[in-house]
Design a protein around this motif. Structure first.
Motif, mmCIF file in Angstrom:
data_model
loop_
_atom_site.group_PDB
_atom_site.id
_atom_site.type_symbol
_atom_site.label_atom_id
_atom_site.label_comp_id
_atom_site.label_asym_id
_atom_site.label_seq_id
_atom_site.Cartn_x
_atom_site.Cartn_y
_atom_site.Cartn_z
ATOM 1 N N ASP A 211 -3.229 3.070 -3.445
ATOM 2 C CA ASP A 211 -4.409 2.777 -2.608
ATOM 3 C C ASP A 211 -4.782 1.510 -2.723
ATOM 4 O O ASP A 211 -5.978 0.984 -2.777
ATOM 5 C CB ASP A 211 -5.793 3.889 -2.926
ATOM 6 C CG ASP A 211 -6.719 3.759 -2.035
ATOM 7 O OD1 ASP A 211 -6.477 3.742 -0.878
ATOM 8 O OD2 ASP A 211 -7.920 4.127 -2.277
ATOM 9 N N LEU B 181 -8.662 1.388 -1.180
ATOM 10 C CA LEU B 181 -8.828 0.992 0.222
ATOM 11 C C LEU B 181 -9.556 2.113 0.877
ATOM 12 O O LEU B 181 -10.477 1.878 1.582
ATOM 13 C CB LEU B 181 -7.483 0.698 0.620
ATOM 14 C CG LEU B 181 -7.381 0.490 2.185
ATOM 15 C CD1 LEU B 181 -8.098 -0.870 2.580
ATOM 16 C CD2 LEU B 181 -5.905 0.553 2.467
ATOM 17 N N ALA B 182 -9.497 3.485 0.631
ATOM 18 C CA ALA B 182 -9.986 4.494 1.300
ATOM 19 C C ALA B 182 -11.544 4.305 1.286
ATOM 20 O O ALA B 182 -12.310 4.563 2.079
ATOM 21 C CB ALA B 182 -9.547 5.652 0.701
ATOM 22 N N TYR C 27 -4.785 -2.764 -1.869
ATOM 23 C CA TYR C 27 -5.111 -3.644 -0.737
ATOM 24 C C TYR C 27 -5.447 -5.051 -1.181
ATOM 25 O O TYR C 27 -5.542 -5.337 -2.603
ATOM 26 C CB TYR C 27 -6.270 -3.517 0.261
ATOM 27 C CG TYR C 27 -7.740 -3.385 -0.392
ATOM 28 C CD1 TYR C 27 -8.636 -4.443 -0.134
ATOM 29 C CD2 TYR C 27 -8.023 -2.352 -1.161
ATOM 30 C CE1 TYR C 27 -9.860 -4.436 -0.849
ATOM 31 C CE2 TYR C 27 -9.540 -2.358 -1.682
ATOM 32 C CZ TYR C 27 -10.232 -3.350 -1.409
ATOM 33 O OH TYR C 27 -11.289 -3.428 -1.989
ATOM 34 N N ALA D 19 -13.344 1.638 0.073
ATOM 35 C CA ALA D 19 -13.793 0.135 0.730
ATOM 36 C C ALA D 19 -14.152 0.352 2.291
ATOM 37 O O ALA D 19 -14.598 -0.512 2.850
ATOM 38 C CB ALA D 19 -12.713 -0.798 0.338
ATOM 39 N N PHE D 20 -12.945 1.208 3.215
ATOM 40 C CA PHE D 20 -12.920 1.228 4.584
ATOM 41 C C PHE D 20 -13.097 2.406 4.799
ATOM 42 O O PHE D 20 -11.877 3.126 5.435
ATOM 43 C CB PHE D 20 -11.727 0.594 5.106
ATOM 44 C CG PHE D 20 -11.776 -0.970 4.647
ATOM 45 C CD1 PHE D 20 -12.669 -1.815 5.559
ATOM 46 C CD2 PHE D 20 -10.822 -1.484 3.679
ATOM 47 C CE1 PHE D 20 -12.609 -3.096 4.966
ATOM 48 C CE2 PHE D 20 -10.921 -2.698 3.093
ATOM 49 C CZ PHE D 20 -11.762 -3.827 3.961
ATOM 50 N N PRO D 21 -14.156 3.327 4.697
ATOM 51 C CA PRO D 21 -14.063 4.886 4.958
ATOM 52 C C PRO D 21 -13.904 5.267 6.457
ATOM 53 O O PRO D 21 -14.149 4.455 7.279
ATOM 54 C CB PRO D 21 -15.564 5.211 4.540
ATOM 55 C CG PRO D 21 -16.272 4.047 4.190
ATOM 56 C CD PRO D 21 -15.380 2.807 4.225
ATOM 57 N N TYR E 243 0.863 -1.372 0.083
ATOM 58 C CA TYR E 243 0.034 -0.004 0.087
ATOM 59 C C TYR E 243 0.965 1.224 0.108
ATOM 60 O O TYR E 243 1.853 1.359 0.726
ATOM 61 C CB TYR E 243 -0.953 0.146 1.227
ATOM 62 C CG TYR E 243 -1.557 1.414 1.347
ATOM 63 C CD1 TYR E 243 -2.981 1.488 0.643
ATOM 64 C CD2 TYR E 243 -1.378 2.285 2.256
ATOM 65 C CE1 TYR E 243 -3.511 2.563 0.762
ATOM 66 C CE2 TYR E 243 -1.847 3.659 2.386
ATOM 67 C CZ TYR E 243 -2.873 3.691 1.604
ATOM 68 O OH TYR E 243 -3.609 5.005 1.726
ATOM 69 N N GLU F 222 -7.722 -8.505 -0.881
ATOM 70 C CA GLU F 222 -9.134 -8.986 -0.645
ATOM 71 C C GLU F 222 -9.165 -10.326 -0.659
ATOM 72 O O GLU F 222 -8.877 -10.960 -1.409
ATOM 73 C CB GLU F 222 -10.363 -8.499 -1.472
ATOM 74 C CG GLU F 222 -11.398 -8.738 -1.006
ATOM 75 C CD GLU F 222 -12.673 -8.144 -1.844
ATOM 76 O OE1 GLU F 222 -13.100 -7.075 -1.575
ATOM 77 O OE2 GLU F 222 -13.135 -8.924 -2.879
#
Length: 72
Positions: A51, A67-68, A53, A70-72, A46, A55
């Motif tokens: 950005d 990633l940002a 990741y 997907a996971f705010p 990362y 999965e």
């Protein structure tokens, strides 16, 4: 029951065993080398610029971006 009985009662299949083995290999490789890449996963570390990741899904393990989001 023994472990086999417990796994059978939970619906544990050969696919689950294969997935668990892949996860064990990825985490063991990461612990040994700092890089979890295996024959079927090329890890992209990362950075804010990419950005990226990894999965871990029920069928596949793959690199993704966002990633940002997907996971705010």
């Amino acid at each position: 029951g023994d472990a086999a009985d417990i796994l059978a009662s939970e619906g544990w299949s050969d696919d689950d065993s294969a997935y668990a083995q892949r996860m064990q290999t990825i985490w063991s490789t990461f612990a040994k080398t700092g890089d979890p890449s295996t024959e079927d996963l090329t890890w992209i570390p990362y950075t804010p610029g990419n950005d990226s990741y990894v999965e871990f899904g029920p069928v596949s393990i793959e690199n993704k971006t966002g990633l940002a989001a997907a996971f705010p």
